[in-house]
Design an enzyme around this catalytic site. Sequence first.
Site, mmCIF file in Angstrom:
data_model
loop_
_atom_site.group_PDB
_atom_site.id
_atom_site.type_symbol
_atom_site.label_atom_id
_atom_site.label_comp_id
_atom_site.label_asym_id
_atom_site.label_seq_id
_atom_site.Cartn_x
_atom_site.Cartn_y
_atom_site.Cartn_z
ATOM 1 N N HIS A 19 22.239 35.873 49.688
ATOM 2 C CA HIS A 19 22.524 35.662 48.267
ATOM 3 C C HIS A 19 23.727 34.732 48.146
ATOM 4 O O HIS A 19 24.648 34.800 48.958
ATOM 5 C CB HIS A 19 22.828 36.996 47.576
ATOM 6 C CG HIS A 19 22.666 36.941 46.103
ATOM 7 N ND1 HIS A 19 23.664 36.478 45.280
ATOM 8 C CD2 HIS A 19 21.615 37.237 45.310
ATOM 9 C CE1 HIS A 19 23.229 36.523 44.032
ATOM 10 N NE2 HIS A 19 22.003 36.966 44.014
ATOM 11 N N ASP B 8 15.148 41.300 45.820
ATOM 12 C CA ASP B 8 13.724 41.038 46.076
ATOM 13 C C ASP B 8 13.195 41.715 47.328
ATOM 14 O O ASP B 8 12.004 41.641 47.608
ATOM 15 C CB ASP B 8 13.506 39.519 46.195
ATOM 16 C CG ASP B 8 13.810 38.829 44.887
ATOM 17 O OD1 ASP B 8 14.618 37.882 44.886
ATOM 18 O OD2 ASP B 8 13.280 39.271 43.863
HETATM 19 C C1 SDX Z 1 17.486 35.816 43.570
HETATM 20 O O1 SDX Z 1 21.599 33.697 41.916
HETATM 21 C C2 SDX Z 1 21.134 34.845 41.650
HETATM 22 O O2 SDX Z 1 21.817 35.700 41.119
HETATM 23 C C3 SDX Z 1 19.664 35.042 42.000
HETATM 24 C C4 SDX Z 1 19.124 36.431 41.779
HETATM 25 C C5 SDX Z 1 19.077 36.807 40.306
HETATM 26 O O3 SDX Z 1 19.046 38.021 40.006
HETATM 27 O O4 SDX Z 1 18.959 35.880 39.464
HETATM 28 O O5 SDX Z 1 19.905 37.387 42.469
HETATM 29 C C6 SDX Z 1 17.686 36.535 42.288
HETATM 30 O O6 SDX Z 1 17.127 34.666 43.557
HETATM 31 C C7 SDX Z 1 17.807 36.528 44.865
HETATM 32 C C8 SDX Z 1 17.635 35.602 46.110
HETATM 33 C C9 SDX Z 1 16.161 35.547 46.459
HETATM 34 N N1 SDX Z 1 15.899 34.562 47.525
HETATM 35 C C10 SDX Z 1 15.581 34.916 48.777
HETATM 36 O O7 SDX Z 1 15.546 36.072 49.186
HETATM 37 C C11 SDX Z 1 15.192 33.738 49.668
HETATM 38 C C12 SDX Z 1 15.909 33.861 51.029
HETATM 39 N N2 SDX Z 1 17.338 33.681 50.799
HETATM 40 C C13 SDX Z 1 17.869 32.341 50.996
HETATM 41 O O8 SDX Z 1 17.025 31.279 50.764
HETATM 42 C C14 SDX Z 1 19.311 32.212 50.572
HETATM 43 O O9 SDX Z 1 19.975 33.296 51.043
HETATM 44 C C15 SDX Z 1 19.622 32.048 49.088
HETATM 45 C C16 SDX Z 1 18.856 30.928 48.476
HETATM 46 C C17 SDX Z 1 19.318 33.304 48.340
HETATM 47 C C18 SDX Z 1 21.114 31.777 48.969
HETATM 48 O O10 SDX Z 1 21.323 30.544 49.519
HETATM 49 P P1 SDX Z 1 22.814 29.902 49.613
HETATM 50 O O11 SDX Z 1 23.816 30.723 48.944
HETATM 51 O O12 SDX Z 1 22.692 28.478 49.207
HETATM 52 O O13 SDX Z 1 23.154 30.056 51.106
HETATM 53 P P2 SDX Z 1 22.766 28.995 52.196
HETATM 54 O O14 SDX Z 1 21.336 28.588 52.006
HETATM 55 O O15 SDX Z 1 23.794 27.927 52.205
HETATM 56 O O16 SDX Z 1 22.851 29.881 53.514
HETATM 57 C C19 SDX Z 1 24.103 30.083 54.133
HETATM 58 C C20 SDX Z 1 23.738 30.235 55.599
HETATM 59 C C21 SDX Z 1 22.847 29.093 56.097
HETATM 60 O O17 SDX Z 1 23.116 28.929 57.478
HETATM 61 P P3 SDX Z 1 24.143 27.718 57.903
HETATM 62 O O18 SDX Z 1 23.595 26.437 57.282
HETATM 63 O O19 SDX Z 1 25.494 28.113 57.356
HETATM 64 O O20 SDX Z 1 24.083 27.693 59.416
HETATM 65 O O21 SDX Z 1 22.969 31.444 55.772
HETATM 66 C C22 SDX Z 1 21.672 31.100 56.225
HETATM 67 C C23 SDX Z 1 21.454 29.634 55.956
HETATM 68 O O22 SDX Z 1 20.571 29.064 56.904
HETATM 69 N N3 SDX Z 1 20.727 31.919 55.463
HETATM 70 C C24 SDX Z 1 19.656 32.525 55.967
HETATM 71 C C25 SDX Z 1 19.076 33.209 54.885
HETATM 72 N N4 SDX Z 1 19.778 32.994 53.779
HETATM 73 C C26 SDX Z 1 20.802 32.187 54.137
HETATM 74 N N5 SDX Z 1 19.141 32.558 57.213
HETATM 75 C C27 SDX Z 1 18.011 33.300 57.377
HETATM 76 N N6 SDX Z 1 17.388 33.983 56.384
HETATM 77 C C28 SDX Z 1 17.902 33.970 55.129
HETATM 78 N N7 SDX Z 1 17.281 34.643 54.133
#
Ligand code: SDX
Length: 431
Positions: free
Chosen positions: A308, A366
């Site tokens: 998140h 989720d």
């Molecule tokens: C919702 O914003 C909100 O409030 C949203 C929400 C709401 O109520 O409105 O809470 C609802 O959208 C919840 C999130 C649902 N999405 C997912 O579950 C999809 C999987 N999660 C990711 O795609 C990710 O965690 C996000 C999109 C939710 C957050 O992305 P960020 O904050 O932009 O973080 P990032 O992509 O920069 O990740 C930081 C690091 C990265 O690694 P590095 O580049 O630093 O090496 O963490 C890793 C990412 O690769 N990472 C993950 C991961 N999520 C982040 N690695 C593996 N699996 C994951 N799920």
Amino acid sequence: MTNQSGTAKLTFGDQEIDLPMYSPTAGPDVIDIRKLYAQGHVFTYDPGFTSTASTDSAITFIDGDKGELLHRGFPIDQLAEKSHFLEVCYLLLYGELPSGDQLETFESLVTNHTMLHEQMQFLFRGFRRDAHPMAVMVGVVGAMSAFYHDSTDINDPHQREVASIRLIAKMPTIAAWAYKYTIGQPFVYPRNDLDYASNFLRMCFSVPAEDYEVNPILARAMDRIFTLHADHEQNASTSTVRLASSSGANPFACIAAGIACLWGPAHGGANQACLEMLREIGTVDQIPEYIRRAKDKDDPFRLMGFGHRVYKNFDPRAKVMKQSADEVLDLLGIENNETLKVAKELEKIALEDPYFIEKKLYPNVDFYSGIILDAMGFPTSMFTPIFALARTVGWISQWKEQLADPQLKIGRPRQLYCGPTARDYIDVEDR
Ligand code: SDX
């Protein structure tokens, strides 16, 4: 806007610029950069808005480190346990918990606006039967401005109120009809003798061939899922609604834009993607391979339902959802649900893995919701429409708050341009 609490000094080149700072009632202080371009002829740069506040708001507050979520100051776990969705809708819209009379009036207002204009059913019939229900919802909600144009004048407070109630009241009918249409069953009309969640379940699962009794346990679980999804600060879809509204677009167009944004798998589409991922993993012994893939930079696979932007601790909604998943499956007598077993083992393994610990990745809202919705009988394609149904009150509350802001300006971000500088046209024979 809160009062100035200090000044930030920004020095670069031969410039030194004083920028006002404000302290919120909760969360980090902010630096007001609105005059930065005029004074320093520079932009700030923050793709993804990781460090940027787009607005002030009094509706919802998240403390990502503590895993805290407050709606008008009330913690989400207390609301999920003690309140119910329409009362939370009132709280989000008007800022305080309603008195008994206020709640009764509000619930009656919503209940009496759940039907759609009869002509709208022909909109549904324009879609292919295999259309994703989210595609149908985007289309039908956007088209509401053509059916309810008497509540599209955003400068009229009464029309803003009417549009708010219409959207909250009609979203369950629209979502249920989108579902019925895609499974080839007749539309079921709402009933005024049912509560909000029961009405939705009946419109989804009732058929003309036999009576349908709403299971009160499922209705309670459904209502709680609505509450857990109601609002969440300036997330991507809420920011989309605010940006659309800043141009003066009508409320139905703005909410349709929010639905479109929510659909993405990185956002509200994650609940569908998460259950599909859990099913793809299949059994507990396959988990290590998927954990490996999630950590592999060269593999685009991510653990859906994990991570998140704000929560760097447990998402408090996931905690409530996990308890609810246990209760609902137990009450439905769904023993040995392999998907739930995989989810719990996946959560356990991930939370012990250095990669997830270092990146502070926890289950989000989720991760467990799909397991409950699946147990209730919903197909995965209905998971995000249910999220959109519940989030409508959050979008509307933020939309109303923004329209009441005297400082409202059209949202128009700038950019860091990295394309070609000015050059002359080249005739085709000279290229
Ligand atoms: C919702 O914003 C909100 O409030 C949203 C929400 C709401 O109520 O409105 O809470 C609802 O959208 C919840 C999130 C649902 N999405 C997912 O579950 C999809 C999987 N999660 C990711 O795609 C990710 O965690 C996000 C999109 C939710 C957050 O992305 P960020 O904050 O932009 O973080 P990032 O992509 O920069 O990740 C930081 C690091 C990265 O690694 P590095 O580049 O630093 O090496 O963490 C890793 C990412 O690769 N990472 C993950 C991961 N999520 C982040 N690695 C593996 N699996 C994951 N799920």
